[in-house]
Design an enzyme around this catalytic site. Sequence first.
Site, PDB file in Angstrom:
ATOM      1  N   ASP A 223       0.847  -1.196   0.000  1.00  0.00           N
ATOM      2  CA  ASP A 223       0.000   0.000   0.000  1.00  0.00           C
ATOM      3  C   ASP A 223       0.887   1.252   0.000  1.00  0.00           C
ATOM      4  O   ASP A 223       2.029   1.211   0.467  1.00  0.00           O
ATOM      5  CB  ASP A 223      -0.888  -0.022   1.251  1.00  0.00           C
ATOM      6  N   GLU A 224       0.368   2.380  -0.502  1.00  0.00           N
ATOM      7  CA  GLU A 224       1.096   3.662  -0.540  1.00  0.00           C
ATOM      8  C   GLU A 224       2.489   3.476  -1.151  1.00  0.00           C
ATOM      9  O   GLU A 224       3.493   3.973  -0.628  1.00  0.00           O
ATOM     10  CB  GLU A 224       1.217   4.248   0.879  1.00  0.00           C
ATOM     11  N   GLN A 254       0.441  11.909  -5.463  1.00  0.00           N
ATOM     12  CA  GLN A 254       0.400  12.221  -4.031  1.00  0.00           C
ATOM     13  C   GLN A 254       1.714  11.862  -3.333  1.00  0.00           C
ATOM     14  O   GLN A 254       1.740  11.649  -2.123  1.00  0.00           O
ATOM     15  CB  GLN A 254      -0.767  11.482  -3.363  1.00  0.00           C
TER      16      GLN A 254
END
Length: 733
Positions: A223-224, A254
């Site tokens: 994730d991320e 982001q």
Amino acid sequence: MSEFDPRLLTAELNEAQREAVTAPPSHRLVLAGAGSGKTRVLTHRIAWLVAAEDVSPHSILAVTFTNKAAAEMRGRIEALLDIPVRSLWVGTFHGIAHRMLRLHWKDAGLAQNFQILDADDQVRQVKRVLRGLDMPEDRWPPKTVAGWINKQKEDALRPEDFSDSGDIAQRALVRAYSAYQRTCDDNGLVDFAELLLRAFELLRDNADLRAHYHQRFRHILVDEFQDTNTLQYRWLRLVAGEQGIVFCVGDDDQSVYSWRGAKVENMTKLQRDYSDLEVIRLEQNYRSTSVILNAANTLIAHNAERMGKNLWTDAGEGELIQVYTAFNDLDEADFVVGRIAAESAKGRAYTEMAILYRTSAQSRVLEERLVQQRIPYRIYGGLRFFERMEIRDTLAWMRLLSNRDDDTAFERALGTPPRGVGATSLEKLRAAARDAGTSLWAASSQAESVIGRTAGKLRAFCQLIEQLAGESRSTPLSKMIERVIEVAGLREHYRKEKGEAGQARLDNLDELVSAAKAFEGDDVVLEDLDPLTAFLTHAALEAGEQQAGEGSDCVHLMTLHAAKGLEFPLVFLVGVEEGLFPHQRAVNEGSLEEERRLCYVGITRAREQLYITHAEARRTHGVENLCAPSRFLRELPSEGMHELRPRAGVVRPRLAGRFADSYASSAPSRPLISDAPPPQTGLYLGARVRHARFGEGTVTAFDGEGERARVEVAFADSGSKWLIASMARLEPL
């Protein structure tokens, strides 16, 4: 596991989410835009692998960045599959590395009961090592050295990996790194950076263990992914090997943590390392209106280095983005707080509103206005302005000027920046003061007999305090605070703290000077107190005000970095000006694209309504500077914006870009920019000058006459600035 129909997993997913979740097992990168349901996709993917692909839960490794995210992931998986997840390898990078090292402590060269050092303990350990190496703290701040050591570990570098290039500073740092690591190994201590580095080395150097985990973990989900650093990426590649299937979820738009070591280029590196990698884009947003998303899409399209996607929603157009041009930072705060009060009067809860800013120093004026209006607020992920360490350090010096017998201020000022009086000497001084029933200041007069060799350093400190106290009687408050910051060495002390954190502390010191300048012009008088005592009283009362408790109905204040991952119905994005956002330091360092990503993050925090504000003048370091609207404002689509005009009758500075003409009607006496210098300034077009903060520059334009005459200077390091000629103290070169 109970009987389960895998099709139920996809019932609530949109088409792109369903494609990502149900795709046959192979390497994939899911580009998940803001508010597109990335956590849902990741957890449903894990559940799908188990329920539909008959994958053993124990062959799955899922990694994320925070304990909160890991706990949420485990909770969702447990709810979807109705199985206990305690034994599953789902956690943060550091948590997974720690688990691996506990299992293989002997192979990793660790003690079985090794202890983890938190950040504060690590700094204390480094401090002891530096003292043993005779590396003085004023030149080698322990926090800075600890940060340097962590950076080397994140790049998988050990002390022996450095060749002697003749760089004396690097040689000293490597020596400190070596001694620190030796001490940690001898005492069974492991810092956070060491956890991952040791886990990486464990697999890199042990073929049998590497083969074991290649066989064990067939599916690696991350994730991320845009926030991974160099070491984390190398570790993931090592865990996956040739057989593991990677499924990474992230958003290059982001990626805003390069100052923490995050490498957005890992996303394109993943595509190179896995030639058969498929990219799936999640572009449907479930958070914001079309107007807000269109603004975000248009802005981020100006970044050249991105993989590309376009957010959309079926939630409707929504309200236009409101852009307010404030006269100055005080007017900006009044506008924002006024709108918050109006929204509250209409029934909106405070907790639905957030104020986002680029630097933490911007919170002071906003806090002040919120307190005045008795609006509850909370600083998310940070402290109130007067509670921040660098502010308390400076105020300790000021308190000591006002009252020499303030022992708390004496100890804090003596220790920051360090002045060579160590803990042993200070304890002796405390004992002498207790025995004599006096203050530490009074006991210092007998320093030679109390602390011996370091008495000279203590005496020099006391003489400096007396000198500054003498100056304070005839120097304006703001100038005195500025003088103390420089003479005490506080600015130089905090400049050694690199990255965003160090810059934030320097910005806060500047804001303290501005706060003092504003206080000088305040009509409020606290009885018959002198200005210094009155300001210290004001600061103490401000610090004593309690923030709203967690979970209570309050307005949220936070930096844009802290806002990532959050969302609010109503968002105020403030201080959108050149030099502030994008921050001038980032522009100078070539990080404009990351600043634009940060603006994208800010815009996409808003669900229903977004206000963007900027000021035409902002007080920085006690000096009022004229500000130009941020280039980011000019990059937003005009059809989605409504420009709010402040009241008329104010002389406005020169404006650039598409906003300039729209302000003309509300500025009846806009000044003319000319090449003619204001009288009595001693300046001329093209003159080379030096400013105490901004450095050297060239005069490029003049504006106005008299006390408000302004001069534009193009500074080599800080960009172009408008300064008030009578206050800027420009030194001709």
